[in-house]
Design an enzyme around this catalytic site. Structure first.
Site, short mmCIF file in Angstrom:
data_model
loop_
_atom_site.label_atom_id
_atom_site.label_comp_id
_atom_site.label_asym_id
_atom_site.label_seq_id
_atom_site.Cartn_x
_atom_site.Cartn_y
_atom_site.Cartn_z
N GLU A 216 0.85 -1.19 0.00
CA GLU A 216 0.00 0.00 0.00
C GLU A 216 0.89 1.24 0.00
O GLU A 216 1.94 1.28 0.63
CB GLU A 216 -0.89 0.00 1.25
CG GLU A 216 -1.82 1.20 1.32
CD GLU A 216 -2.66 1.24 2.60
OE1 GLU A 216 -3.74 1.84 2.57
OE2 GLU A 216 -2.22 0.66 3.62
N LYS B 182 -9.36 1.44 -2.51
CA LYS B 182 -9.61 0.98 -1.14
C LYS B 182 -11.00 1.40 -0.69
O LYS B 182 -11.37 2.58 -0.80
CB LYS B 182 -8.54 1.57 -0.23
CG LYS B 182 -8.60 1.10 1.22
CD LYS B 182 -7.44 1.71 1.99
CE LYS B 182 -7.41 1.27 3.44
NZ LYS B 182 -6.25 1.87 4.15
N CYS C 202 -5.16 -3.13 3.02
CA CYS C 202 -4.92 -2.80 4.42
C CYS C 202 -6.16 -2.93 5.31
O CYS C 202 -6.57 -4.03 5.65
CB CYS C 202 -4.31 -1.41 4.51
SG CYS C 202 -3.41 -1.08 6.07
#
Length: 277
Positions: free
Chosen positions: A42, A114, A155
């Site tokens: 990330e 995300k 994440c």
């Protein structure tokens, strides 16, 4: 079909040009080791928590340095190169935390924004408000590749099992999880969450992470991992420093794990009743 995959661990700073050079070197190392799919962490392009500093380096997808370098590298090396994510300027003034998967011909296979924003208040005064800068994504993705169907997460997404279940039900046999987990949350939850998502969905989990003390002052947990559908850790990086970890994976193991414990097939709808005293 046995294939070698790699996860790259980085300690990205605030300068995208320097980070691009490190990404280039580590991707070439993974390619030299025989990897056909290579994943970076990330925020490969930069970890920059200062908003003014971030604004100065932000670029739209069409002119982003990391995107251009990854596109060229994938074509040059003939690999699937997955930039776990980098910050991308959007037209509405917001920013996307966006991942890019390029094919061996250098063409974009898939992008993923995300979905879940890291808005938390931790112990010792550590506080994050990702939604103040980034626009959350709204679409899960599964890319069907020659060696397996790949789902996407980034994440904090790991704390939302419904995303992984939806991708597994849509055919994902591998799920990518590039990350920049804080040291505090990583020490508490990283391994158990990564292994749990792999086990409960019968998928390979590839988690390339940021690691160490960064120029913007944050500290990330590292411990990049490749986990098989039975929850076994096939490869693991240390908690600090750059690393390239690799493993040979075979989608037949996904099929075997799901045959032994067919929880995807056995899932049932149910009603919830609350009883209050």
């Amino acid at each position: 079909m046995m294939v070698k995959i790699a996860a790259i661990q980085m300690c990205s700073g605030v300068d995208p040009e320097k980070n691009a050079l490190r990404m280039d070197a580590l991707v070439r190392e993974a390619h030299a080791g025989g990897a056909v799919y290579i994943q970076t962490p990330e925020m490969t392009g930069a970890l920059q928590r200062d908003r003014k500093g971030l604004a100065e380096i932000l670029r739209p997808e069409e002119t982003d340095l990391i995107v251009a370098r990854a596109k060229g590298l994938s074509a040059e090396l003939g690999v699937y190169l997955h930039v776990g994510s980098t910050a991308i300027a959007l037209e509405d003034g917001k920013t996307a935390n966006r991942g890019f998967l390029f094919g061996p011909d250098g063409e974009l296979v898939c992008r993923y924004d995300k979905i879940h924003m890291f808005d938390v208040d931790l112990d010792n005064g550590e506080s994050w408000r990702e939604s103040a800068v980034y626009r959350p994504g709204s679409e899960a993705r599964v890319a069907h590749l020659p060696f397996g169907a790949l789902g996407f997460a980034i994440c904090y997404d790991v704390r939302f099992p419904q995303l992984f279940r939806a991708e597994a039900m849509a055919g994902a046999e591998i799920v990518s999880l590039p990350a920049a987990f804080t040291r505090q949350t990583g020490e508490a939850h990283w391994e158990v969450l990564v292994r749990a998502r792999a086990i409960e969905n019968g998928v390979f989990l590839i988690a390339a992470a940021q690691a160490g003390l960064h120029e913007d002052g944050r500290e990330t947990y590292g411990n990049s991992m490749i986990v098989d559908p039975w929850g076994r850790i096939l490869a693991r990086a240390p908690s600090v420093g750059e690393a390239v970890i690799m493993a040979d994976i075979d989608i037949a193991e996904t099929i075997a794990a799901r045959a032994k414990i067919p929880n995807l097939k056995n899932a049932r709808d149910f009603e919830l009743t609350e009883v209050r005293l």
